[in-house]
Scaffold this active site. Sequence first.
Site, PDB file in Angstrom:
ATOM      1  CD  GLU A 166     -28.440  79.673  -2.083  1.00  0.00           C
ATOM      2  OE1 GLU A 166     -28.000  79.780  -3.082  1.00  0.00           O
ATOM      3  OE2 GLU A 166     -28.676  80.466  -1.234  1.00  0.00           O
ATOM      4  CD  GLU A 367     -31.303  80.600  -6.274  1.00  0.00           C
ATOM      5  OE1 GLU A 367     -30.607  81.354  -5.710  1.00  0.00           O
ATOM      6  OE2 GLU A 367     -32.144  80.075  -5.487  1.00  0.00           O
TER       7      GLU A 367
END
Length: 463
Positions: A166, A367
């Site tokens: 991320e 995720e």
Amino acid sequence: MKYTFPNNFWWGAATSGPQSEGRFNKVNKNIFDYWFDNEPEKFHNGIGPNVASNFYHSYKEDIAMMKSIGLNSFRTSIQWTRLIKDFETCEVYEDGVNFYNSVINECIKNDIIPVINLNHFDLPIELYEKYNGWESKHVTDLFAKFAKKAFELFSDRVKYWATFNEPIVVLEGQYLYKHHYPQIVDGKKAVQAAYNLNLASAKAIREFRNMGCNKEGGKISIILNLTPSYPRSNSNEDLRAASIRDMFFNRIFLDPAVYGKFPEELVELLKNDGVIWESTEEEDRIINENTVDFLGVNYYQPSRAKAREEAFDESNGWMPDKYFEFYDMPGKKINTHRGWEIYPKAIYDISKNIKENYNNIPWYISENGMGVEGEEGFKNSEGIIEDNYRIEFIMDHLVWLHKGIEEGSNCFGYHLWTPIDCWSWNNSYKNRYGFISLNLDDQSKIIKKSGYWFKIVSDNNGF
């Protein structure tokens, strides 16, 4: 209806080093260690990363629990500050080498595929204080040296790697919205950091291939949290607002990772606004030539955008928000504990986007998850948390993921965030995400109902 997934599908979960290990025997500090040491009151209930989920001490028992709930793959990260003693020379801490070797070996012993990420927001504080962190091209070289050292030490057993988790959150947290240390608001610095993070990832990938890791069955990725940007309406203004938001918060990393270049419209926009990054032709070439083998995709919530209705506040200088506002869609389903919209269909939209616009590159859900506060209130008489809401959440998302796969998207796995309740930056343990509950008082761990359910899903390769 029965939903069956492809053969050898990854049924797993993800965590990170700084969120699970604790700071035991770790001398160097990352930005969160430093922030907690100096401003512990900024962290929920004053809980920092010092102990976290005690994975440093309990990894054998923890990995055995993961095996018992059907995980066949597990992602974590190597902490730069645990592995490396001297960031310039890349001299290592033997304790760090031994620890990560032990974790990797324990995974393999339990028939769990280790997936290793190299950076999960945990920039060494020394590199921020000396060089301003990801604003610096020198730090991209140091990251590549760290990556090379990790490949030298572990790539004989680790075949699936990621450069960053991320990276957009580094921009959001450090440079735009004050979620992470140093909590500055500077859009121009954010843009430069975006370029440099892409460059650092490409340099690490270059090292991976120069060392021949790919010839030994290794593959390398980047993990991006893709938040599909849905416009409020089909008006030209709303469509443009959503498109710009998509370019800045998704495609600024997705396009270079897969295609080796940035969206042209975004580059022009940043040039016209006078905030374009500094770069050289050689750096552009490195990004262009070192793209990923596969993608990790984190998905939690969609993004909804509308054309600006209020004048943009220029007091903080340039911000991407200049071009859009958040659209709060009426009637949306929401996780009230986290304040996030629950919209499972976006996983299908992501799968179609990757298939149609990104060469159908292999990818997996790295995720997905639901954070809930006060889960101890859902314990049954046997002390097990009956998290039916999490089972429903996962199932709803898997149904849409299955549809995308059925229509040809090249997805090979699903990882929940997270196997065991973990520490989460300045939110600490406010919201729990795990298949396995953690008692902070004595570090005991108990499988939740969702963990038992997931074992059945994994054993049956579907539900």
